[in-house]
Design a protein around this motif. Structure first.
Motif, PDB file in Angstrom:
ATOM      1  N   TRP A  21       0.844  -1.197   0.000  1.00 49.61           N
ATOM      2  CA  TRP A  21       0.000   0.000   0.000  1.00 49.61           C
ATOM      3  C   TRP A  21       0.882   1.252   0.000  1.00 49.61           C
ATOM      4  O   TRP A  21       1.857   1.330   0.741  1.00 49.61           O
ATOM      5  CB  TRP A  21      -0.884   0.035   1.243  1.00 49.61           C
ATOM      6  CG  TRP A  21      -1.894  -1.064   1.281  1.00 49.61           C
ATOM      7  CD1 TRP A  21      -1.738  -2.294   1.858  1.00 49.61           C
ATOM      8  CD2 TRP A  21      -3.213  -1.031   0.736  1.00 49.61           C
ATOM      9  NE1 TRP A  21      -2.876  -3.035   1.697  1.00 49.61           N
ATOM     10  CE2 TRP A  21      -3.807  -2.289   1.006  1.00 49.61           C
ATOM     11  CE3 TRP A  21      -3.954  -0.076   0.037  1.00 49.61           C
ATOM     12  CZ2 TRP A  21      -5.104  -2.610   0.624  1.00 49.61           C
ATOM     13  CZ3 TRP A  21      -5.242  -0.394  -0.352  1.00 49.61           C
ATOM     14  CH2 TRP A  21      -5.810  -1.638  -0.068  1.00 49.61           C
ATOM     15  N   TYR A  22       0.515   2.215  -0.824  1.00 52.60           N
ATOM     16  CA  TYR A  22       1.141   3.527  -0.741  1.00 52.60           C
ATOM     17  C   TYR A  22       0.337   4.395   0.212  1.00 52.60           C
ATOM     18  O   TYR A  22      -0.890   4.279   0.308  1.00 52.60           O
ATOM     19  CB  TYR A  22       1.203   4.196  -2.109  1.00 52.60           C
ATOM     20  CG  TYR A  22       2.217   3.569  -3.042  1.00 52.60           C
ATOM     21  CD1 TYR A  22       3.574   3.685  -2.787  1.00 52.60           C
ATOM     22  CD2 TYR A  22       1.807   2.874  -4.178  1.00 52.60           C
ATOM     23  CE1 TYR A  22       4.512   3.116  -3.635  1.00 52.60           C
ATOM     24  CE2 TYR A  22       2.737   2.305  -5.036  1.00 52.60           C
ATOM     25  CZ  TYR A  22       4.090   2.427  -4.755  1.00 52.60           C
ATOM     26  OH  TYR A  22       5.005   1.862  -5.593  1.00 52.60           O
TER      27      TYR A  22
ATOM     28  N   GLN B 205      -3.544   1.523  -3.684  1.00 49.02           N
ATOM     29  CA  GLN B 205      -2.725   0.725  -4.580  1.00 49.02           C
ATOM     30  C   GLN B 205      -3.474   0.514  -5.890  1.00 49.02           C
ATOM     31  O   GLN B 205      -4.706   0.604  -5.944  1.00 49.02           O
ATOM     32  CB  GLN B 205      -2.302  -0.605  -3.969  1.00 49.02           C
ATOM     33  CG  GLN B 205      -3.370  -1.591  -3.600  1.00 49.02           C
ATOM     34  CD  GLN B 205      -2.768  -2.902  -3.090  1.00 49.02           C
ATOM     35  OE1 GLN B 205      -2.340  -3.749  -3.875  1.00 49.02           O
ATOM     36  NE2 GLN B 205      -2.752  -3.074  -1.758  1.00 49.02           N
ATOM     37  N   MET B 206      -2.702   0.282  -6.949  1.00 47.30           N
ATOM     38  CA  MET B 206      -3.259  -0.027  -8.258  1.00 47.30           C
ATOM     39  C   MET B 206      -3.155  -1.530  -8.475  1.00 47.30           C
ATOM     40  O   MET B 206      -2.115  -2.128  -8.219  1.00 47.30           O
ATOM     41  CB  MET B 206      -2.490   0.724  -9.357  1.00 47.30           C
ATOM     42  CG  MET B 206      -3.023   0.485 -10.763  1.00 47.30           C
ATOM     43  SD  MET B 206      -4.628   1.258 -11.050  1.00 47.30           S
ATOM     44  CE  MET B 206      -4.109   2.894 -11.583  1.00 47.30           C
ATOM     45  N   VAL B 207      -4.256  -2.148  -8.950  1.00 43.49           N
ATOM     46  CA  VAL B 207      -4.330  -3.599  -9.067  1.00 43.49           C
ATOM     47  C   VAL B 207      -4.904  -3.968 -10.429  1.00 43.49           C
ATOM     48  O   VAL B 207      -5.890  -3.373 -10.879  1.00 43.49           O
ATOM     49  CB  VAL B 207      -5.224  -4.201  -7.961  1.00 43.49           C
ATOM     50  CG1 VAL B 207      -5.147  -5.730  -7.985  1.00 43.49           C
ATOM     51  CG2 VAL B 207      -4.846  -3.668  -6.587  1.00 43.49           C
ATOM     52  N   SER B 208      -4.298  -4.951 -11.081  1.00 42.64           N
ATOM     53  CA  SER B 208      -4.839  -5.454 -12.343  1.00 42.64           C
ATOM     54  C   SER B 208      -6.216  -6.064 -12.117  1.00 42.64           C
ATOM     55  O   SER B 208      -6.483  -6.660 -11.056  1.00 42.64           O
ATOM     56  CB  SER B 208      -3.911  -6.515 -12.932  1.00 42.64           C
ATOM     57  OG  SER B 208      -2.682  -5.965 -13.330  1.00 42.64           O
ATOM     58  N   SER B 209      -7.081  -5.924 -13.099  1.00 46.71           N
ATOM     59  CA  SER B 209      -8.403  -6.532 -12.992  1.00 46.71           C
ATOM     60  C   SER B 209      -8.264  -8.049 -12.864  1.00 46.71           C
ATOM     61  O   SER B 209      -7.516  -8.670 -13.620  1.00 46.71           O
ATOM     62  CB  SER B 209      -9.244  -6.191 -14.221  1.00 46.71           C
ATOM     63  OG  SER B 209     -10.496  -6.852 -14.154  1.00 46.71           O
TER      64      SER B 209
ATOM     65  N   ASN C 199     -11.078   3.882  -8.926  1.00 44.30           N
ATOM     66  CA  ASN C 199     -11.164   4.289 -10.323  1.00 44.30           C
ATOM     67  C   ASN C 199     -11.057   3.033 -11.176  1.00 44.30           C
ATOM     68  O   ASN C 199     -10.149   2.227 -10.974  1.00 44.30           O
ATOM     69  CB  ASN C 199     -10.012   5.222 -10.720  1.00 44.30           C
ATOM     70  CG  ASN C 199      -9.983   6.503  -9.924  1.00 44.30           C
ATOM     71  OD1 ASN C 199     -11.007   6.963  -9.458  1.00 44.30           O
ATOM     72  ND2 ASN C 199      -8.805   7.075  -9.761  1.00 44.30           N
ATOM     73  N   ALA C 200     -11.949   2.871 -12.124  1.00 46.41           N
ATOM     74  CA  ALA C 200     -11.853   1.789 -13.103  1.00 46.41           C
ATOM     75  C   ALA C 200     -11.165   2.346 -14.346  1.00 46.41           C
ATOM     76  O   ALA C 200     -11.606   3.355 -14.916  1.00 46.41           O
ATOM     77  CB  ALA C 200     -13.238   1.255 -13.454  1.00 46.41           C
TER      78      ALA C 200
ATOM     79  N   TYR D 260      -7.715   1.421  -9.440  1.00 49.14           N
ATOM     80  CA  TYR D 260      -7.011   2.219  -8.432  1.00 49.14           C
ATOM     81  C   TYR D 260      -7.901   2.241  -7.199  1.00 49.14           C
ATOM     82  O   TYR D 260      -9.001   2.804  -7.209  1.00 49.14           O
ATOM     83  CB  TYR D 260      -6.782   3.627  -8.972  1.00 49.14           C
ATOM     84  CG  TYR D 260      -6.282   4.630  -7.965  1.00 49.14           C
ATOM     85  CD1 TYR D 260      -4.936   4.704  -7.649  1.00 49.14           C
ATOM     86  CD2 TYR D 260      -7.159   5.515  -7.337  1.00 49.14           C
ATOM     87  CE1 TYR D 260      -4.469   5.636  -6.732  1.00 49.14           C
ATOM     88  CE2 TYR D 260      -6.706   6.451  -6.426  1.00 49.14           C
ATOM     89  CZ  TYR D 260      -5.361   6.501  -6.125  1.00 49.14           C
ATOM     90  OH  TYR D 260      -4.903   7.423  -5.219  1.00 49.14           O
ATOM     91  N   ILE D 261      -7.461   1.584  -6.130  1.00 48.51           N
ATOM     92  CA  ILE D 261      -8.281   1.399  -4.930  1.00 48.51           C
ATOM     93  C   ILE D 261      -7.731   2.286  -3.823  1.00 48.51           C
ATOM     94  O   ILE D 261      -6.529   2.279  -3.538  1.00 48.51           O
ATOM     95  CB  ILE D 261      -8.271  -0.075  -4.497  1.00 48.51           C
ATOM     96  CG1 ILE D 261      -8.889  -0.941  -5.600  1.00 48.51           C
ATOM     97  CG2 ILE D 261      -9.022  -0.260  -3.186  1.00 48.51           C
ATOM     98  CD1 ILE D 261      -8.699  -2.430  -5.391  1.00 48.51           C
TER      99      ILE D 261
END
Length: 608
Positions: A358-359, A410-414, A441-442, A535-536
């Motif tokens: 996590w950032y 954090q950004m996570v791949s679908s 964000n999707a 982007y969660i």
């Protein structure tokens, strides 16, 4: 150096204008050469000092505002103070936001405040000081020192100095043209002087400050990156000085950085400061009034910085080095949130490994009782031994500076065609004028598609800056406080107000494709978007009230793919109606200014 000598020392031929100094053209900044020749300053030797006054921000002469009265008083008194120094500063530089409102009466008041300044006066354009073509600013500048320039350079001793302006948001043809010419000149000037030690002045910060307002109230991301790249290209720009932040001396020290060999220094301010919540004891009485400034002492290649508070005999001597900035500290500082590289799967959603994966949103941390905390705690978690703890409690004093937020992300791949987001949240007490959120964000290969925000708390309508922070992180440029409501009208923003019942864990479960299809009233709509990553963000927000504050725990965050899952909060289905296209965030300023397409929310306010 007297002003009459200064005017004589500027050669029209050197400027390529063919005009007397008092007749500089309004668009002189478009000239290829913007180098100003201060002949006497050029010959002053390699040992000298200069004063920097950030954000005078004076109002009109007869203003009854406490802030405006203090601004005028301290600007006048600080000028008297530097006049009495021995030796005197070589020049005094006013680092932007010379006035609060760029009208004739305010500019006249500023000129009156500094009219007895004995060192040569140099001006920097600030975001309050008109927009391109900067006409009123240049007219005032001409009265002060004979120039009509918003970007220029000059030499003192062996040092080179550069000044550039604000309000280059790419929003108009004249802004675009001004920026293009300024960057062309700047690159050439830096190349020409690449072997000289250089000091750079601009009103806006180029490094993080740690308050949410300073995340969007800056240059757009593209221009910020260009300027930092140019400044650090040759390794000769030793210092970059900015104002804009409104801070005392301790916050100045703690918000200054080193990056790629340049020291980026956030100068203490004449105007009343923002809520950093701390100051060195000797200068603490300046927090509610302002009156700070900086002295810079040059001795050959050595530079030392001294923070001053008007009326205090002894200054504060800055450390020689500042903390080093790296993009791991805040990845969004040079990259739009939607462009971040994704993890292949969500990392450490149980927080058993602390905040690994996590950032943290970069936030200013005061030494005692910090306004912001982001950590992992082990008590009261139901899903394991630990949970994330996000704390946002501003320190009061200036109401607009309480409007803030804090988060982890954090950004996570679908994970597949049927992505499900789950998370748990807990509030010990129902937040006062504040709340929390879980949002995402999707993002597809061609950019941002939509966001969903699940939020709780009270009086969202007075939280103006959260919409602007979210808008900036998506688009990389300043957005209106109505940003969230505007994207809702485009079927790109969807909002659910969920439970803030205290002292219990709540579980959120979101079937993203199903919820999106229902929100846009079109079956199969999600599958056509080509969503590749999410982007969660988990966070806490406050509004402008003095008693605002929010503390939230998060746990059991998951992103996985599974069909036939219902969207719920606790045991209640997430309803989908026209209300998911409405949010109160930013509504206070919408009400005040009147945004016609959003006025419907006023009629529906009782539902919130």
């Amino acid at each position: 150096m007297k002003r009459r000598d200064f005017l004589k020392s500027i050669g029209a031929a050197e400027l390529g204008l063919g005009l007397a100094p008092s007749l500089f053209a309004a668009h002189a900044d478009f000239s290829e050469s913007c180098e100003v020749n201060f002949q006497k300053m050029k010959n002053c030797g390699d040992k000298f000092s200069f004063a920097i006054f950030a954000d005078p921000q004076v109002g009109t002469m007869n203003s009854n505002s406490r802030v405006a009265k203090n601004a005028r008083r301290f600007q006048i008194e600080s000028v008297k103070e530097i006049n009495a120094f021995s030796p005197k500063p070589q020049f005094a530089l006013f680092l932007g936001d010379l006035v609060n409102v760029p009208n004739d009466a305010s500019f006249k008041n500023f000129v009156d405040c500094i009219k007895h300044c004995e060192p040569e006066v140099l001006l920097v354009h600030g975001n309050h000081d008109t927009r391109p073509p900067y006409t009123k600013y240049k007219e005032m500048q001409k009265r002060v020192n004979g120039m009509q320039r918003t970007y220029y350079s000059y030499d003192v001793g062996s040092w080179h100095f550069i000044v550039t302006p604000c309000n280059l948001n790419g929003a108009s043809e004249i802004e675009i043209e001004t920026e293009k010419n300024m960057l062309r000149w700047l690159e050439a000037d830096l190349e020409k002087n690449k072997n000289r030690p250089t000091i750079f002045f601009n009103h806006l910060p180029l490094m993080p400050i740690g308050l949410s307002q300073l995340e969007w109230y800056v240059f757009r991301l593209e221009l910020r990156k260009k300027m930092v790249d140019l400044i650090t290209k040759h390794g000769n720009v030793k210092y970059f000085f900015n104002g804009h932040v409104h801070n005392g001396i301790k916050a100045s020290v703690k918000t200054s950085w080193e990056y790629k060999g340049t020291k980026f220094v956030n100068v203490p301010t004449i105007i009343e400061g923002r809520n950093f919540g701390e100051e060195y004891d000797r200068y603490e009485h300046g927090l509610p009034t302002g009156g700070y400034y900086m002295m810079v002492h040059v001795d050959g290649e050595d530079v030392s910085l001294e923070g001053r508070l008007t009326g205090v005999e002894k200054g504060y001597h800055y450390p020689n080095d500042f903390k080093e900035f790296s993009e791991d500290i805040e990845p969004r500082w040079f990259t739009k949130a939607i462009d971040l590289k994704p993890n292949t799967k969500l990392v450490n959603g149980s927080f058993e490994e602390g905040l690994k994966g996590w950032y943290q949103t970069y936030r200013y941390i005061s030494d005692k009782d910090p306004m912001f905390k982001t950590e992992v705690k082990s008590d009261i978690s139901t899903a394991g031994n630990k949970s994330a703890y996000v704390h946002t409690i501003p320190k009061g004093r200036i109401f607009w500076a309480n409007d803030d937020n804090n988060s982890i992300y954090q950004m996570v791949s679908s994970p597949g065609d049927s992505p499900i987001l789950k998370a748990k949240y807990f509030t010990k007490e129902r937040p006062a004028n504040a709340g929390g959120f879980i949002r995402f964000n999707a993002v597809a290969e061609d950019g941002f598609k939509f966001l969903m925000m699940f939020h709780w708390g009270s009086n969202q309508y007075r939280a103006d800056y959260l919409p602007r922070c979210i808008g900036y992180e998506i688009h990389g440029k300043q957005q209106n406080w109505a940003f969230l409501q505007q994207i809702a009208l485009k079927n790109q923003g969807f909002f659910w107000k969920i439970s803030d019942d205290p002292d219990k864990w709540h579980t959120l479960q979101v079937n993203i494709p199903d919820l999106y299809d229902k929100a846009v009233s079109k079956q199969g709509a999600y599958s056509k978007l080509g969503i590749s990553k999410f982007y969660i963000q988990l966070g806490a927000w406050t509004n402008r009230e003095l008693d605002s504050g929010s503390v939230v725990r998060f746990d059991d965050v998951e992103l996985f793919s599974k069909e036939n899952v219902k969207s719920k909060v606790d045991n209640e289905n997430l309803a989908v109606s026209e209300w998911v296209h409405l949010t109160e965030f930013g509504q206070r300023l919408i009400n005040r200014t009147g945004v016609p397409e959003l006025n419907r929310l006023k009629e529906l306010k009782h539902l919130f």
